[in-house]
Design an enzyme around this catalytic site. Sequence first.
Site, PDB file in Angstrom:
ATOM      1  N   ALA A  47     103.274 -10.125 -53.031  1.00 45.62           N
ATOM      2  CA  ALA A  47     101.724 -10.247 -52.581  1.00 45.62           C
ATOM      3  C   ALA A  47     101.209  -8.897 -52.020  1.00 45.62           C
ATOM      4  O   ALA A  47     100.100  -8.650 -51.483  1.00 45.62           O
ATOM      5  CB  ALA A  47     101.374 -11.279 -51.614  1.00 45.62           C
ATOM      6  N   GLY A 101      98.432  -5.892 -56.758  1.00 50.87           N
ATOM      7  CA  GLY A 101      98.186  -6.208 -57.989  1.00 50.87           C
ATOM      8  C   GLY A 101      97.570  -7.812 -57.729  1.00 50.87           C
ATOM      9  O   GLY A 101      96.469  -8.185 -56.751  1.00 50.87           O
ATOM     10  N   TYR A 107     111.467  -7.917 -70.104  1.00 48.95           N
ATOM     11  CA  TYR A 107     110.246  -8.439 -69.348  1.00 48.95           C
ATOM     12  C   TYR A 107     109.814  -9.702 -69.904  1.00 48.95           C
ATOM     13  O   TYR A 107     109.370 -10.799 -69.387  1.00 48.95           O
ATOM     14  CB  TYR A 107     109.166  -7.447 -69.088  1.00 48.95           C
ATOM     15  CG  TYR A 107     107.972  -7.886 -68.588  1.00 48.95           C
ATOM     16  CD1 TYR A 107     107.770  -7.949 -67.344  1.00 48.95           C
ATOM     17  CD2 TYR A 107     106.902  -8.354 -69.565  1.00 48.95           C
ATOM     18  CE1 TYR A 107     106.477  -8.606 -66.782  1.00 48.95           C
ATOM     19  CE2 TYR A 107     105.681  -8.729 -68.936  1.00 48.95           C
ATOM     20  CZ  TYR A 107     105.501  -8.938 -67.625  1.00 48.95           C
ATOM     21  OH  TYR A 107     104.184  -9.386 -67.166  1.00 48.95           O
ATOM     22  N   GLY A 148      99.021 -10.687 -57.120  1.00 49.02           N
ATOM     23  CA  GLY A 148      99.396 -11.246 -55.921  1.00 49.02           C
ATOM     24  C   GLY A 148      98.502 -11.055 -54.591  1.00 49.02           C
ATOM     25  O   GLY A 148      98.127 -12.062 -53.843  1.00 49.02           O
TER      26      GLY A 148
HETATM   27  P1  NDP Z   1     102.255  -5.594 -59.393  1.00 49.74           P
HETATM   28  O1  NDP Z   1     103.094  -4.475 -59.869  1.00 49.74           O
HETATM   29  O2  NDP Z   1     101.177  -4.946 -59.171  1.00 49.74           O
HETATM   30  O3  NDP Z   1     102.838  -6.428 -58.442  1.00 49.74           O
HETATM   31  C1  NDP Z   1     104.013  -7.126 -58.626  1.00 49.74           C
HETATM   32  C2  NDP Z   1     104.570  -7.361 -57.287  1.00 49.74           C
HETATM   33  O4  NDP Z   1     105.884  -7.777 -57.446  1.00 49.74           O
HETATM   34  C3  NDP Z   1     104.678  -6.300 -56.066  1.00 49.74           C
HETATM   35  O5  NDP Z   1     104.168  -6.620 -55.019  1.00 49.74           O
HETATM   36  C4  NDP Z   1     105.930  -5.973 -56.123  1.00 49.74           C
HETATM   37  O6  NDP Z   1     106.445  -5.545 -54.621  1.00 49.74           O
HETATM   38  C5  NDP Z   1     106.558  -7.205 -56.384  1.00 49.74           C
HETATM   39  N1  NDP Z   1     107.995  -7.157 -56.652  1.00 49.74           N
HETATM   40  C6  NDP Z   1     108.591  -6.268 -57.493  1.00 49.74           C
HETATM   41  N2  NDP Z   1     110.045  -6.573 -57.406  1.00 49.74           N
HETATM   42  C7  NDP Z   1     110.259  -7.468 -56.242  1.00 49.74           C
HETATM   43  C8  NDP Z   1     111.347  -7.747 -55.544  1.00 49.74           C
HETATM   44  N3  NDP Z   1     112.732  -7.540 -56.191  1.00 49.74           N
HETATM   45  N4  NDP Z   1     111.325  -8.974 -54.941  1.00 49.74           N
HETATM   46  C9  NDP Z   1     110.268  -9.089 -54.213  1.00 49.74           C
HETATM   47  N5  NDP Z   1     108.936  -8.747 -54.892  1.00 49.74           N
HETATM   48  C10 NDP Z   1     109.024  -7.675 -55.782  1.00 49.74           C
HETATM   49  O7  NDP Z   1     102.007  -6.507 -60.891  1.00 49.74           O
HETATM   50  P2  NDP Z   1     100.824  -7.472 -61.365  1.00 49.74           P
HETATM   51  O8  NDP Z   1     100.167  -7.802 -60.120  1.00 49.74           O
HETATM   52  O9  NDP Z   1     100.168  -7.070 -62.572  1.00 49.74           O
HETATM   53  O10 NDP Z   1     101.899  -8.401 -61.639  1.00 49.74           O
HETATM   54  C11 NDP Z   1     101.743  -9.883 -60.924  1.00 49.74           C
HETATM   55  C12 NDP Z   1     102.208 -10.900 -61.832  1.00 49.74           C
HETATM   56  O11 NDP Z   1     101.533 -11.053 -63.158  1.00 49.74           O
HETATM   57  C13 NDP Z   1     103.600 -10.631 -62.775  1.00 49.74           C
HETATM   58  O12 NDP Z   1     104.246 -11.961 -62.562  1.00 49.74           O
HETATM   59  C14 NDP Z   1     103.128 -10.283 -64.113  1.00 49.74           C
HETATM   60  O13 NDP Z   1     104.177 -10.656 -65.013  1.00 49.74           O
HETATM   61  C15 NDP Z   1     101.794 -11.088 -64.315  1.00 49.74           C
HETATM   62  N6  NDP Z   1     100.981 -10.522 -65.317  1.00 49.74           N
HETATM   63  C16 NDP Z   1     100.438  -9.531 -65.166  1.00 49.74           C
HETATM   64  C17 NDP Z   1      99.519  -8.987 -66.247  1.00 49.74           C
HETATM   65  C18 NDP Z   1      98.765  -7.876 -66.134  1.00 49.74           C
HETATM   66  O14 NDP Z   1      98.154  -7.600 -66.949  1.00 49.74           O
HETATM   67  N7  NDP Z   1      99.034  -6.989 -65.004  1.00 49.74           N
HETATM   68  C19 NDP Z   1      99.241 -10.031 -67.214  1.00 49.74           C
HETATM   69  C20 NDP Z   1      99.985 -11.134 -67.456  1.00 49.74           C
HETATM   70  C21 NDP Z   1     100.854 -11.396 -66.411  1.00 49.74           C
HETATM   71  P3  NDP Z   1     106.108  -3.866 -54.551  1.00 49.74           P
HETATM   72  O15 NDP Z   1     104.493  -3.883 -54.090  1.00 49.74           O
HETATM   73  O16 NDP Z   1     107.051  -3.582 -53.521  1.00 49.74           O
HETATM   74  O17 NDP Z   1     106.651  -3.089 -55.778  1.00 49.74           O
HETATM   75 MG1  PMR Z   2      99.051  -5.612 -75.574  1.00 50.46          MG
HETATM   76  C1  PMR Z   2      94.865  -8.530 -79.021  1.00 50.46           C
HETATM   77  C2  PMR Z   2      94.995  -8.611 -77.902  1.00 50.46           C
HETATM   78  C3  PMR Z   2      95.860  -8.214 -76.905  1.00 50.46           C
HETATM   79  C4  PMR Z   2      95.864  -8.686 -75.606  1.00 50.46           C
HETATM   80  C5  PMR Z   2      95.196  -9.819 -74.850  1.00 50.46           C
HETATM   81  C6  PMR Z   2      97.199  -8.083 -74.923  1.00 50.46           C
HETATM   82  C7  PMR Z   2      97.579  -8.039 -73.565  1.00 50.46           C
HETATM   83  N1  PMR Z   2      97.415  -6.891 -75.769  1.00 50.46           N
HETATM   84  C8  PMR Z   2      96.649  -7.114 -77.222  1.00 50.46           C
HETATM   85  C9  PMR Z   2      96.807  -6.434 -78.139  1.00 50.46           C
HETATM   86  C10 PMR Z   2      97.619  -5.265 -78.382  1.00 50.46           C
HETATM   87  N2  PMR Z   2      98.545  -4.706 -77.569  1.00 50.46           N
HETATM   88  C11 PMR Z   2      97.991  -4.636 -79.601  1.00 50.46           C
HETATM   89  C12 PMR Z   2      97.215  -4.822 -81.007  1.00 50.46           C
HETATM   90  C13 PMR Z   2      98.926  -3.387 -79.413  1.00 50.46           C
HETATM   91  C14 PMR Z   2      99.245  -2.264 -80.341  1.00 50.46           C
HETATM   92  C15 PMR Z   2      98.637  -1.094 -80.045  1.00 50.46           C
HETATM   93  C16 PMR Z   2      99.216  -3.670 -77.731  1.00 50.46           C
HETATM   94  C17 PMR Z   2      99.897  -2.907 -77.361  1.00 50.46           C
HETATM   95  C18 PMR Z   2     100.609  -3.042 -76.063  1.00 50.46           C
HETATM   96  C19 PMR Z   2     101.709  -2.279 -75.439  1.00 50.46           C
HETATM   97  C20 PMR Z   2     102.433  -1.096 -75.981  1.00 50.46           C
HETATM   98  N3  PMR Z   2     100.132  -4.184 -75.196  1.00 50.46           N
HETATM   99  C21 PMR Z   2     100.819  -4.010 -74.171  1.00 50.46           C
HETATM  100  C22 PMR Z   2     101.774  -2.925 -74.274  1.00 50.46           C
HETATM  101  C23 PMR Z   2     102.434  -2.996 -72.962  1.00 50.46           C
HETATM  102  O1  PMR Z   2     103.489  -2.294 -72.522  1.00 50.46           O
HETATM  103  C24 PMR Z   2     101.883  -4.358 -72.106  1.00 50.46           C
HETATM  104  C25 PMR Z   2     103.221  -5.232 -72.044  1.00 50.46           C
HETATM  105  O2  PMR Z   2     103.635  -5.891 -73.005  1.00 50.46           O
HETATM  106  O3  PMR Z   2     103.764  -5.580 -71.029  1.00 50.46           O
HETATM  107  C26 PMR Z   2     104.625  -6.435 -70.847  1.00 50.46           C
HETATM  108  C27 PMR Z   2     100.811  -4.568 -73.000  1.00 50.46           C
HETATM  109  C28 PMR Z   2     100.030  -5.986 -72.859  1.00 50.46           C
HETATM  110  N4  PMR Z   2      99.145  -6.365 -73.672  1.00 50.46           N
HETATM  111  C29 PMR Z   2      98.496  -7.255 -73.065  1.00 50.46           C
HETATM  112  C30 PMR Z   2      98.862  -7.641 -71.914  1.00 50.46           C
HETATM  113  C31 PMR Z   2      98.650  -8.617 -70.922  1.00 50.46           C
HETATM  114  C32 PMR Z   2     100.040  -6.774 -71.726  1.00 50.46           C
HETATM  115  C33 PMR Z   2     100.893  -6.550 -70.398  1.00 50.46           C
HETATM  116  C34 PMR Z   2     100.907  -7.367 -69.341  1.00 50.46           C
HETATM  117  C35 PMR Z   2     101.855  -8.793 -69.389  1.00 50.46           C
HETATM  118  O4  PMR Z   2     102.197  -9.211 -70.205  1.00 50.46           O
HETATM  119  O5  PMR Z   2     102.604  -8.905 -68.243  1.00 50.46           O
END
Ligand code: NDP
Ligand code: PMR
Length: 420
Positions: A88, A91, A268, A93
């Site tokens: 928390a 991001g 991941y 959290g």
């Molecule tokens: P952030 O990096 O902003 O938040 C991640 C949090 O996890 C931070 O508070 C970090 O702590 C904490 N953390 C990392 N390692 C540890 C550890 N060893 N022990 C305790 N806490 C730890 O990322 P997000 O807010 O984006 O991610 C939150 C969740 O949302 C994740 O589960 C992610 O997979 C999910 N998610 C995110 C998406 C996105 O687009 N961002 C999309 C889909 C899912 P610290 O601040 O100390 O680094």
């Molecule tokens: Mg993505 C079409 C829809 C879509 C959405 C909703 C996401 C979400 N992404 C989409 C498409 C694409 N991505 C396409 C077409 C590409 C190729 C250009 C692309 C690429 C891309 C990369 C390199 N996307 C990424 C990455 C990352 O490194 C991120 C990742 O996989 O993190 C694990 C990511 C993401 N794309 C998303 C979301 C939500 C992520 C990151 C967060 C996550 O899953 O936690």
Amino acid sequence: MALQAAASFLPSTISARKETSFLGVSLSDHGKSDFISSLSSKNSCPKRIVSVGGVRAQTAAVATPAVTRGPADGKKTLRKGNVIITGASSGLGLATAKVLAETGKWHVTMACRDFLKAERAAKSAGMNKDSYDVMHLDLASLDSVRQFVDNFRNSGKPLDALVCNAAVYLPTAKEPTFTADGFELSVGVNHLGHYLLSRLMLEDLNKSDYPSRRLIIVGSITGNTNTVAGNVPPKADLGDLRGLAGGLTGLNTASMINGGDFDGAKAYKDSKVCNMLSMQEFHRRFHEETGITFASLYPGCIATTGLFREHIPLFRLLFPPFQKYITKGFVSEEEAGKRLAQVRQLPSPPPSSLSAAGADLYFSLSLLQVVGEPSLTKSGVYWSWNQNSASFENQLSEEASDPEKARRVWELSEKLVGLA
Ligand code: NDP
Ligand code: PMR
């Protein structure tokens, strides 16, 4: 009249659109735990015997009842709920912690690895200091997880909701890094640390007499290969789990779940599949017996969070506009926090204007939601939101909804974290 009043306070902004039948979530007897629930004949106080982590613990409902009747007017009030949110300090959290704290209905325990960072984050987010506390939790150490559970129990607070949110993403790492217990870091933190935490804290959730208890594990679209995002290489694939069976040590066995070569981005995505499978296995094993709601969600692409801190600078620059204008999957941290809080927040306490009868009805309807119609209180569900921010039950990929894989991930994970 009372019915109308009560119903009007039930969630109206939430639409639960079931797209298909929810694969992989059956209410069958498969994998049932030896959980036994019984009612004490003397005081109707629920008494439960639950076997969690090999330790049988007999628990009675907590001493402070969740719902009390005020002395003067007989109106019912609900005590503040207690929610633990991992990661928390930034991001999603942090945004969720803030939203829940601001409702005045939740006390948030921010479970974070960096105490000072979390304190500063809470302060700069403007969170009232009575609405939260920070407790140390490093998910990269099973000892730390166990210590956290002890510390939380020593605080004397009941646990009403646990949100497993923390994660690391290491897309540019050339070599694997490892947790204190020797597991590859992404799966070790995102899945195994949370798995141990959830298994241990199930007992605490089960003791709570709060009307709706929840265990929420944050998933992601990128672990689901039935989506465009999930088909961006490298794709999630747990294979036959041989690496997980070997402990992900990278020594005599692979550091990847499927036994392949290390790939940080894939690790991941694999960890997110484990998160979504664990939620469903919790549901199958414990929902019917405990009434606890187990849920996962994809909050949207929050392209500005610290999750991408290890990515190359060009990615960090282009990713937010790409998600905003091309995929249109972008959501702000604030909006994503509201979504996660929605999965947690309901039901709210009845408004003080309700009569005792109205409040009774309100609670009955709220409890009905937990077991009844689809809504965010439904268990075993992976929630997503459409572009109008309306929620719907999303369909998981074949792998992320495979009950046999879920069972095997559960059994291998419990060995790795020392519960079997
Ligand atoms: P952030 O990096 O902003 O938040 C991640 C949090 O996890 C931070 O508070 C970090 O702590 C904490 N953390 C990392 N390692 C540890 C550890 N060893 N022990 C305790 N806490 C730890 O990322 P997000 O807010 O984006 O991610 C939150 C969740 O949302 C994740 O589960 C992610 O997979 C999910 N998610 C995110 C998406 C996105 O687009 N961002 C999309 C889909 C899912 P610290 O601040 O100390 O680094
Ligand atoms: Mg993505 C079409 C829809 C879509 C959405 C909703 C996401 C979400 N992404 C989409 C498409 C694409 N991505 C396409 C077409 C590409 C190729 C250009 C692309 C690429 C891309 C990369 C390199 N996307 C990424 C990455 C990352 O490194 C991120 C990742 O996989 O993190 C694990 C990511 C993401 N794309 C998303 C979301 C939500 C992520 C990151 C967060 C996550 O899953 O936690």
